[in-house]
Design a protein around this motif. Structure first.
Motif, PDB file in Angstrom:
ATOM      1  N   ASN A 166      -0.853  -0.364 -14.598  1.00 28.77           N
ATOM      2  CA  ASN A 166       0.387   0.419 -14.572  1.00 28.77           C
ATOM      3  C   ASN A 166       1.045   0.478 -13.202  1.00 28.77           C
ATOM      4  O   ASN A 166       2.026   1.194 -13.022  1.00 28.77           O
ATOM      5  N   HIS A 167       0.509  -0.250 -12.248  1.00 25.94           N
ATOM      6  CA  HIS A 167       1.068  -0.223 -10.896  1.00 25.94           C
ATOM      7  C   HIS A 167       1.999  -1.403 -10.614  1.00 25.94           C
ATOM      8  O   HIS A 167       2.556  -1.494  -9.526  1.00 25.94           O
ATOM      9  N   LEU A 168       2.153  -2.293 -11.600  1.00 27.95           N
ATOM     10  CA  LEU A 168       3.117  -3.377 -11.480  1.00 27.95           C
ATOM     11  C   LEU A 168       4.446  -2.861 -12.014  1.00 27.95           C
ATOM     12  O   LEU A 168       4.535  -2.409 -13.153  1.00 27.95           O
ATOM     13  N   HIS A 169       5.481  -2.920 -11.175  1.00 27.18           N
ATOM     14  CA  HIS A 169       6.788  -2.386 -11.549  1.00 27.18           C
ATOM     15  C   HIS A 169       7.848  -3.475 -11.486  1.00 27.18           C
ATOM     16  O   HIS A 169       7.994  -4.164 -10.472  1.00 27.18           O
TER      17      HIS A 169
ATOM     18  N   THR B  32       0.847  -1.195   0.000  1.00 30.50           N
ATOM     19  CA  THR B  32       0.000   0.000   0.000  1.00 30.50           C
ATOM     20  C   THR B  32       0.884   1.247   0.000  1.00 30.50           C
ATOM     21  O   THR B  32       2.091   1.155   0.240  1.00 30.50           O
ATOM     22  N   PRO B  33       0.288   2.435  -0.213  1.00 32.93           N
ATOM     23  CA  PRO B  33       1.087   3.662  -0.133  1.00 32.93           C
ATOM     24  C   PRO B  33       1.785   3.852   1.217  1.00 32.93           C
ATOM     25  O   PRO B  33       2.838   4.479   1.293  1.00 32.93           O
ATOM     26  N   ALA B  34       1.233   3.275   2.292  1.00 29.04           N
ATOM     27  CA  ALA B  34       1.852   3.367   3.623  1.00 29.04           C
ATOM     28  C   ALA B  34       2.946   2.313   3.821  1.00 29.04           C
ATOM     29  O   ALA B  34       3.506   2.205   4.912  1.00 29.04           O
ATOM     30  N   LEU B  35       3.245   1.549   2.775  1.00 28.93           N
ATOM     31  CA  LEU B  35       4.269   0.489   2.789  1.00 28.93           C
ATOM     32  C   LEU B  35       3.895  -0.701   3.670  1.00 28.93           C
ATOM     33  O   LEU B  35       4.754  -1.377   4.237  1.00 28.93           O
TER      34      LEU B  35
ATOM     35  N   GLY C 212       0.523   8.145  -4.321  1.00 29.38           N
ATOM     36  CA  GLY C 212      -0.242   6.904  -4.312  1.00 29.38           C
ATOM     37  C   GLY C 212      -1.221   6.789  -5.449  1.00 29.38           C
ATOM     38  O   GLY C 212      -1.142   7.470  -6.446  1.00 29.38           O
ATOM     39  N   ILE C 213      -2.182   5.884  -5.235  1.00 30.46           N
ATOM     40  CA  ILE C 213      -3.212   5.655  -6.239  1.00 30.46           C
ATOM     41  C   ILE C 213      -4.558   6.049  -5.713  1.00 30.46           C
ATOM     42  O   ILE C 213      -4.759   6.204  -4.556  1.00 30.46           O
TER      43      ILE C 213
ATOM     44  N   GLN D 262       1.828  -1.705  -6.266  1.00 32.49           N
ATOM     45  CA  GLN D 262       1.162  -0.843  -5.295  1.00 32.49           C
ATOM     46  C   GLN D 262      -0.343  -0.928  -5.498  1.00 32.49           C
ATOM     47  O   GLN D 262      -0.828  -0.841  -6.633  1.00 32.49           O
ATOM     48  N   VAL D 263      -1.057  -1.116  -4.380  1.00 33.40           N
ATOM     49  CA  VAL D 263      -2.515  -1.191  -4.391  1.00 33.40           C
ATOM     50  C   VAL D 263      -3.060  -0.253  -3.314  1.00 33.40           C
ATOM     51  O   VAL D 263      -2.345   0.099  -2.381  1.00 33.40           O
ATOM     52  N   PRO D 264      -4.320   0.151  -3.428  1.00 33.32           N
ATOM     53  CA  PRO D 264      -4.896   0.995  -2.378  1.00 33.32           C
ATOM     54  C   PRO D 264      -5.037   0.235  -1.063  1.00 33.32           C
ATOM     55  O   PRO D 264      -5.233  -0.982  -1.059  1.00 33.32           O
ATOM     56  N   ALA D 265      -4.934   0.950   0.040  1.00 35.91           N
ATOM     57  CA  ALA D 265      -5.191   0.349   1.352  1.00 35.91           C
ATOM     58  C   ALA D 265      -6.612  -0.210   1.350  1.00 35.91           C
ATOM     59  O   ALA D 265      -7.517   0.375   0.755  1.00 35.91           O
TER      60      ALA D 265
END
Length: 162
Positions: A75-78, A20-23, A161-162, A111-114
């Motif tokens: 586009n969130h897969l890196h 998540t954006p908060a890691l 974030g997303i 990265q995904v949303p919480a």
């Protein structure tokens, strides 16, 4: 009729750290190993399948998160452009061709949303948890997975974030 040849796993796999954006990192518990927590992992289905295709397929199969082409999280897969080569655990070597003892693992982050909904594949995993990345590293059974969790801050884009 010709005999059927045994089907062996390809010793090329992916590891996807979902966060998540908060890691906070998603860990899933293996169904075939007590207390083995890990990120999404999986082997190529064919030598023609790219690591990226494998990552997108395995994330969907193991968590229900759709990051395939055309999906919201596409586009969130890196690709972290990192690979680990490690010795395959003896308990799983029977899945590979005779004499194969090493696997090459390619690393990705997603990265995904919480609060992202998770739908486990019960054949593969029995539980999931979200942990801060340092705690996730401590909970991973695999040293390469633990190291990937600890590297997470290096690969995260600035806040937004997303």
């Amino acid at each position: 009729m010709a005999p059927t040849l045994p089907s062996f796993k390809i010793p090329q796999s992916i590891l996807v750290v979902i966060y998540t954006p908060a890691l906070d990192v998603l860990l899933i518990k293996r169904a075939d190993a007590e207390d083995y927590w890990q990120s999404v992992t999986g082997s190529k289905d064919s030598l023609l399948e790219t690591f990226e295709q494998t990552a997108r397929r395995e994330v969907l199969e193991e968590t229900g998160i759709d990051c395939t082409r055309g999906a919201h999280l596409e586009n969130h897969l890196h690709d972290w452009q990192l690979e680990n080569v490690y010795e395959i655990y003896p308990r799983w070597r029977h899945r590979y061709a005779p004499g194969v003892v090493h696997n090459t693992e390619h690393l990705f982050g997603l990265q995904v949303p919480a609060g992202m909904a998770i739908t486990l594949s019960p054949r593969e995993h029995t539980a999931f948890q979200w942990l801060p990345y340092q705690q996730a590293a401590q909970a991973c059974f695999s040293p390469s997975n633990a190291e990937a969790c600890l590297m997470l801050p290096r690969f995260v884009a600035p806040k937004g974030g997303i």
